[in-house]
Design a protein around this motif. Structure first.
Motif, mmCIF file in Angstrom:
data_model
loop_
_atom_site.group_PDB
_atom_site.id
_atom_site.type_symbol
_atom_site.label_atom_id
_atom_site.label_comp_id
_atom_site.label_asym_id
_atom_site.label_seq_id
_atom_site.Cartn_x
_atom_site.Cartn_y
_atom_site.Cartn_z
ATOM 1 N N TYR A 245 0.847 -1.208 0.000
ATOM 2 C CA TYR A 245 0.000 0.000 0.000
ATOM 3 C C TYR A 245 0.880 1.255 0.000
ATOM 4 C CZ TYR A 245 -3.709 3.065 2.122
ATOM 5 O OH TYR A 245 -4.614 4.056 2.427
ATOM 6 N N ILE A 256 -6.276 -4.561 -1.331
ATOM 7 C CA ILE A 256 -5.180 -5.228 -2.037
ATOM 8 C C ILE A 256 -5.453 -6.726 -2.110
ATOM 9 C CG2 ILE A 256 -2.711 -5.755 -1.943
ATOM 10 C CD1 ILE A 256 -2.239 -2.956 -0.915
ATOM 11 N N VAL A 271 -4.056 -3.783 -6.757
ATOM 12 C CA VAL A 271 -4.682 -2.826 -5.839
ATOM 13 C C VAL A 271 -5.993 -2.344 -6.446
ATOM 14 C CG1 VAL A 271 -4.409 -0.655 -4.575
ATOM 15 C CG2 VAL A 271 -2.389 -1.991 -5.185
#
Length: 306
Positions: A245, A256, A271
Motif C-alpha cells: 500500500y 489489495i 490494488v
C-alpha cells in the motif's frame, strides 16, 4: 470540519467496463449519505461534465467510479485542477495501480513478492512463442489485460495450444496483456482504511477462479472473514499489504488482492483504489468484523477525502 454543511457529489456510473457495478456502489453510498443528513447528489460523468462541479456549488466529491476514467488518475487530475477535495487515492497512485504490469514491476523492485509473468503487447503478439512461455511459467497460466478491473478479459489457460487465443481475447480489452504463472493457493483480499490494515477475506469462488460472474452475479461464491489464517500468518499478511500500500502511494482507502502459490507463499496481485461498495462487496464485509458498520465506513471514507 462539518461535512454535512457541504454540497457533496457522489461520482458514479461513468463510461468504463465497470459502469454497472459503479452504479450499484454509488446507489448504496448515496443512500447512506442521504440517510445520515448529508447534502449528497448523484453525478454520472457520462451525462454531466465533471469540470462544472465547482461552478455548480459542489464542495467535495465521493468518487465511487470503478475502472478507467474514474480510478486511473484522470478524474483525480481533473478534480485537483478545479480544486475539489475527493475520496480515495491521488493522481499518481490511481494511475499506477490501474496498470497491473507497472504496479507489479514496482513491487518487485521493492523486493515484494509477485507472480512470475510474461508481458505481451499488441505490437509483440506476433512474436509470442507459446512453447517458450509454457516452458518458463508452466501450466496452467492466467492471462489478463493489464488495465482492466473487475476480472474483465481473464482466461485460465490449460494447454499450450490455447495460449494465443486467450491473449487475443484479452487484447480486445487492452493493449498490454499479462501471462502469469498460475497461483494455486488461497485467494485473499485485504482492505486498508486510513493506513490501518483490516482483517483479510478468504475468497472461495464456485468456479476455477474469481471471475466477473463469481464477483458480481453468483450467490455461490463464499467469503470467509476472518480468513482462517493463524495469527502469525495474518500478521505476516498485514505487514506485506501495508508495505505494498505504501510502496504505490495509496491514501484514504484501498483493497489489495493477494494469492498464495502452491507452496503457500503470499504473492501480491493488484490494488483496487475504489473498491466496490455493493451488497456483494468485500471491503464492507471486512470492516463489519471489526465493528465498523456500512454507514460508519461511508462517512469515514468521506472524512478522509483530500
Amino acid at each position: 470540519m462539518n461535512l454535512k454543511k457541504e454540497k457533496i457529489a457522489v461520482l458514479l456510473g461513468g463510461t468504463s467496463a465497470e459502469r454497472e457495478v459503479s452504479l450499484q456502489s454509488g446507489k448504496a453510498v448515496l443512500e447512506t449519505l442521504l440517510n445520515q443528513g448529508y447534502n449528497a447528489h448523484p453525478i454520472d460523468p457520462k451525462e454531466y461534465p465533471v469540470a462544472n462541479l465547482k461552478n455548480d456549488g459542489f464542495e467535495r466529491v465521493f468518487n465511487i467510479l470503478h475502472g478507467r476514467g474514474g480510478e486511473d488518475g484522470t478524474m483525480q487530475g481533473l478534480l485537483e485542477q478545479i480544486g475539489l477535495p475527493y475520496t480515495g487515492c491521488g493522481v499518481m497512485a490511481s494511475a499506477l495501480t490501474m496498470d497491473k504490469m507497472r504496479t507489479k514491476m514496482l513491487w518487485k523492485a521493492f523486493g515484494l513478492p509477485v507472480a512470475e509473468m510474461e508481458v505481451v503487447t499488441r505490437e509483440t503478439f506476433n512474436n509470442l512463442n507459446s512453447e517458450e512461455v509454457v516452458a518458463r511459467l508452466g501450466l496452467p497460466l492466467m492471462v489478463k489485460p493489464s488495465l482492466e478491473g473487475s476480472s474483465v478479459g481473464l482466461t485460465k489457460v490449460k494447454t499450450v495450444e490455447a495460449l494465443k487465443s486467450a491473449v487475443e481475447f484479452a487484447l480486445k480489452f487492452d493493449n498490454t496483456i499479462l501471462i502469469e504463472e498460475w497461483l494455486a493457493g488461497d485467494e485473499l483480499t485485504v482492505p486498508v482504511l486510513d493506513g490501518k490494515v483490516l482483517p483479510a477475506i478468504h475468497i472461495v469462488p464456485e468456479g476455477e477462479f474469481y471471475d466477473y460472474q463469481a464477483k458480481y452475479i453468483s450467490d455461490n461464491t463464499q467469503y470467509f472473514c476472518p480468513a482462517g489464517l493463524t495469527p502469525e500468518r495474518e500478521q505476516e499478511l498485514a505487514l506485506l499489504v501495508k508495505r505494498a500500500y505504501d510502496a504505490v502511494g495509496c491514501r484514504g482507502w484501498s483493497r489489495i488482492d493477494v494469492m498464495c502459490d502452491s507452496q503457500d507463499n503470499f504473492r501480491l496481485v493488484e490494488v483496487n483504489t475504489n473498491p466496490g461498495m455493493t451488497s456483494h462487496s468485500l471491503f464492507p464485509k471486512s470492516a463489519a468484523t471489526v465493528g465498523i458498520s456500512f454507514e460508519q465506513l461511508v462517512v469515514k471514507i468521506l472524512e478522509l477525502s483530500a
